[in-house]
Structure formats: structure tokens, C-alpha cells
Design an enzyme around this catalytic site. Sequence first.
Site, PDB file in Angstrom:
ATOM      1  CE  LYS A   1      -4.613  -1.309   1.112  1.00 34.02           C
ATOM      2  NZ  LYS A   1      -4.490  -2.709   1.544  1.00 34.02           N
TER       3      LYS A   1
ATOM      4  CB  SER B   1      -8.849  -0.099  11.137  1.00 31.94           C
ATOM      5  OG  SER B   1      -9.320  -1.084  10.258  1.00 31.94           O
TER       6      SER B   1
ATOM      7  N   GLY C   1     -16.251 -13.636   2.029  1.00 37.92           N
ATOM      8  CA  GLY C   1     -16.709 -12.406   1.372  1.00 37.92           C
ATOM      9  C   GLY C   1     -16.448 -12.468  -0.113  1.00 37.92           C
TER      10      GLY C   1
ATOM     11  CG  ASP D   1     -17.255  -8.325  -2.205  1.00 41.66           C
ATOM     12  OD1 ASP D   1     -16.550  -9.008  -1.439  1.00 41.66           O
ATOM     13  OD2 ASP D   1     -16.867  -7.259  -2.707  1.00 41.66           O
TER      14      ASP D   1
END
Length: 326
Positions: A57, A82, A212, A214
Site C-alpha cells: 500500500k 484501520s 466475502g 462479493d
Amino acid sequence: MTDPVTVPTYDDVAEAALRIEGHAHRTPVMRSRQVNEQLGLDVLFKCESFQRMGAFKFRGAFNALSRFTPAQRAAGVVAYSSGNHAQAVALAARLLGIPATIVMPLDAPAAKVAATKGYGGQVVTYDRYSEDREEIGRTLAEERGLTLIPPYDHPHIIAGQGTAAKELFEEAGELDALFVPLGGGGLLSGSTLSARALAPRCRLVGVEPEAGDDGLRSLAEGRIVHIDTPQTIADGAQTQHIGELPFEILSREKVEVTTAADDELVASMRLFATYLKLVVEPTGCLGLAALRNMAHELPGARVGVIVSGGNIDLARFAQLLLGGRA
Ligand SMILES: *Cc1c(COP(=O)(O)O)cnc(C)c1O
């Protein structure tokens, strides 16, 4: 917002590579003969666990902040996270002399709050059960003139994240497949831009937590599917939906998505520790976990795996390895 909302291209990745050069680490590509023998493949691990602040990141954050105008730099940046994005923005801001405000939940792990403050970020807390972090971020941006940098749905973030795969292809040449963790899709969509430009025959596989799926459903249904926060140890991929820009790129390029279960992530953490001597956080294990399930489909292939990060506290690391389960 003054930010551009155009879909980034490989040219943006190449430009990001120049901007981060000398600031981000060019991370090592590692191999393990034992893992290769177990899987019947030649696997190249791009180790972003060795990136500054411990995850890829930093690439996107530094790229995005390095493009601020003098007025934006003077006013400062705001981010909500977070996890690794918070630390990436705080560190990039510090290196560039930009004041950073990070919106974090009241119950964020003390170690993460301390790391963010240690990089010089000003932490603003909120109650994750009663307050909306995006709204707090937007309000701070408006009231104080700060520039909001989201974790994945931003062209400069995507372009920066794509530089890890760019480095891998430059070092390894064409690969048969590349496995990439998937949360909001910044890393996978940036990697896709690099793959299509540098290794057009490479099969791309995004990997999200089984709890998850998605992203998988979004690409299958042709629309962004929203879910409740998934319960998984892969905290870097606990997103409720993928971003609009990543969705555009991933659907246009027909990128494949698969999932890995938490116990498979733990098994891969153990392989990394045993054979590569690497500490990898659960989210960073998504690629290897999926590859272990799919190895039989790729006999003898040369496969890249993006090991996205290594930020996990030691007690948690030991607990997962010894317990074997979440
Ligand atoms: C953020 C993160 C991811 C997911 O990246 P996206 O760009 O949100 O898809 C994967 N691994 C680690 C270690 C991360 O911090």
C-alpha cells in the site's frame, strides 16, 4: 473534489514507477524448491511484506500524495482505514512533508494506532457502530480543506499498486499465471494493467476470502455487489464491495476471481514460515492458498504470486500457526 476520475492505464503505472523510484523498495522475488516440488510448478513470490511499512500500500499512497499541488500539500491529506492504508498514507505524508489526518475506529488495535502516530499521523477516532467513517472523512476534507485519499477507488492508488506486478514481470519475464489478493481491487486492477501490457498471455487470478465473495459475484453479475463485513482472518480484504474503477478494469479485462478459506490461509502462512522463512499476514496468503487448490490445472507452469503484506503481531501469528484455526 478536484481529483480525476478517469480509468487509469498502463501509462499511469509506468509514470507511478518513476515517481516512487528511490522512495519505495524494489522488493525481492523469492522461490522455494520445496514449494515447487510440492506443487509441481515454478512459483515466483513477489514479497511486498518487505515493502516500506510492510505492505504494497505504500506504493499507491506515495504515488497519490506525490501528485498533490502545493496548496494540497500545505493543507494536508485525510484517509480512513484501520489497517495498512492508514500507515501507508501516514508514512508517505511524512516523507513528503504533508500533514496527515487518519480516521480510525475507537477499537482499532493499539499497535496500529501507535504505528500510525509513530509515522506522524494525527489520529481522529470514531465509533464504528454509530458513526460513518466516510462521512467523517468527507466532513474533515470539507471543513479543513484536506484532500481525501481512499484506499482503492482512485486512479493514482491503482497505478501505484500496479508497480509491484510491473517489477515482477520485468524481472521474471512472461508468466503463465499471476495470483493476486483481492479486497477493494486496487492491487488486482493495477496488476491487471501491468499484466496486459507486459505479459499478455498471463492468466490473472484474483483471490478473496471465502467469507466475502462479493468480487466474484460482482464480475459474474456485471454489477458491484455489496455485502456485510465478512468474518475472516484476512483483515486486509474485509471489504464490503469492490471499487468502481477496479470493477471497470476487472470486468473489461475479464479477470478471473476465486476464493480461499481461513484454514487454507493458515496452512499457507505455515508454508511461508517453514520454507521461505517469511512472516506473511493472512491477507498476504490469499494468492498461495488459491494456487495450492488450482495447481493441478497448471502443470509445470511458471506462476507469480503477489505476497501483499506481512503486518501481523507476533502473538497473533503464533496463535494462528499453533492453533491452526482462526
Ligand atoms: C489492502 C490489502 C489487500 C487488498 O488490496 P485491495 O487493493 O483493497 O484489493 C491485500 N493484502 C494486504 C496485505 C492489504 O493491506
